[in-house]
Motif scaffolding. Structure first.
Motif, mmCIF file in Angstrom:
data_model
loop_
_atom_site.group_PDB
_atom_site.id
_atom_site.type_symbol
_atom_site.label_atom_id
_atom_site.label_comp_id
_atom_site.label_asym_id
_atom_site.label_seq_id
_atom_site.Cartn_x
_atom_site.Cartn_y
_atom_site.Cartn_z
ATOM 1 N N ASP A 36 34.112 35.462 25.338
ATOM 2 C CA ASP A 36 33.817 35.543 26.777
ATOM 3 C C ASP A 36 35.040 35.200 27.616
ATOM 4 O O ASP A 36 35.307 35.846 28.640
ATOM 5 N N THR A 76 37.585 38.064 27.611
ATOM 6 C CA THR A 76 37.197 39.087 28.589
ATOM 7 C C THR A 76 37.601 38.638 29.992
ATOM 8 O O THR A 76 38.163 39.413 30.763
ATOM 9 N N ASN A 77 37.303 37.372 30.301
ATOM 10 C CA ASN A 77 37.654 36.840 31.626
ATOM 11 C C ASN A 77 39.164 36.846 31.855
ATOM 12 O O ASN A 77 39.629 37.102 32.964
ATOM 13 N N PHE A 87 41.340 38.947 30.787
ATOM 14 C CA PHE A 87 41.803 40.295 31.111
ATOM 15 C C PHE A 87 41.214 40.823 32.418
ATOM 16 O O PHE A 87 41.559 41.915 32.851
ATOM 17 N N HIS A 88 40.384 40.029 33.058
ATOM 18 C CA HIS A 88 39.866 40.371 34.390
ATOM 19 C C HIS A 88 40.716 39.755 35.502
ATOM 20 O O HIS A 88 40.281 39.721 36.644
ATOM 21 N N ILE A 89 41.892 39.293 35.148
ATOM 22 C CA ILE A 89 42.739 38.585 36.114
ATOM 23 C C ILE A 89 42.944 39.388 37.404
ATOM 24 O O ILE A 89 42.943 38.823 38.493
ATOM 25 N N SER A 143 41.173 42.651 38.000
ATOM 26 C CA SER A 143 39.996 43.422 38.379
ATOM 27 C C SER A 143 38.833 42.555 38.865
ATOM 28 O O SER A 143 38.091 42.949 39.761
ATOM 29 N N LYS A 144 38.654 41.384 38.269
ATOM 30 C CA LYS A 144 37.586 40.455 38.661
ATOM 31 C C LYS A 144 38.134 39.036 38.615
ATOM 32 O O LYS A 144 37.831 38.271 37.701
ATOM 33 N N PRO A 145 38.961 38.675 39.585
ATOM 34 C CA PRO A 145 39.617 37.362 39.536
ATOM 35 C C PRO A 145 38.648 36.185 39.456
ATOM 36 O O PRO A 145 38.970 35.162 38.863
ATOM 37 N N ASP A 146 37.449 36.325 40.021
ATOM 38 C CA ASP A 146 36.500 35.213 39.958
ATOM 39 C C ASP A 146 36.073 34.937 38.515
ATOM 40 O O ASP A 146 35.796 33.790 38.157
ATOM 41 N N ASP A 147 36.026 35.959 37.654
ATOM 42 C CA ASP A 147 35.772 35.740 36.226
ATOM 43 C C ASP A 147 36.940 34.974 35.599
ATOM 44 O O ASP A 147 36.738 34.067 34.800
ATOM 45 N N PHE A 148 38.162 35.375 35.969
ATOM 46 C CA PHE A 148 39.362 34.749 35.412
ATOM 47 C C PHE A 148 39.412 33.263 35.747
ATOM 48 O O PHE A 148 39.542 32.411 34.877
#
Length: 162
Positions: free
Chosen positions: A108, A111-112, A114-116, A118-123
């Protein structure tokens, strides 16, 4: 008009100078807080090595027992050095690499990571993020003047910038 511009420049210069005084206190606060967190996590891993080894095995990491021991020692010893400001940039580099591996080892979190973009809140919502970022800050900015590194450098005549 020149007087107004001069006043603005002088006021802004004073504001910047006042904020610059907070550089080292901020760095020591980061080092002490996150160094303590690293130390606690390392101690927790060291005292529950069997559970950490089991978790690492579930991630299919090679040599999970050795990896668990190494991570525990890196976090315990590295956290202590980080908090004190000893070999700060090298210590920060090791802790930064350790936390990058933490990001990349757990599915998990990987995945987060690599969202640096595209989805920074996941990162930045991932567990390793704050540790990772604290180590990165000290790696780049240095330990500040409230550090053993600074005292040693001053004593031996190689006074660092920060």
């Amino acid at each position: 008009m020149q007087t107004l511009i001069g006043l603005i420049r002088k006021t802004y210069g004073g504001f910047v100078a006042a904020l610059n005084l907070l550089h080292s206190p901020l760095l020591v606060a980061i080092r002490l807080y996150w160094g303590w967190q690293f130390m606690q996590d390392g101690w927790g891993k060291l005292t529950h090595l069997d559970k950490v080894t089991e978790f690492f095995a579930s991630l299919s990491l090679p040599a999970p027992g050795m990896a668990a021991l190494m991570v525990a020692l890196i976090e315990l010893i590295g956290g202590t050095l980080f908090a004190l400001g000893v070999a700060s940039r090298l210590t920060s580099l090791v802790l930064f690499a350790n936390m990058t591996m933490a990001y990349l080892s757990v599915p998990d979190d990987r995945t987060n990571f690599f969202h640096i973009l595209s989805k920074p809140d996941d990162f930045y919502g991932a567990t390793p993020y704050t540790y990772w970022f604290a180590a990165l800050l000290i790696l780049i900015l240095g330990p500040g003047v409230f550090a053993v590194d600074w005292i040693i450098a001053r004593r031996f005549g190689t006074h660092p910038k920060s």
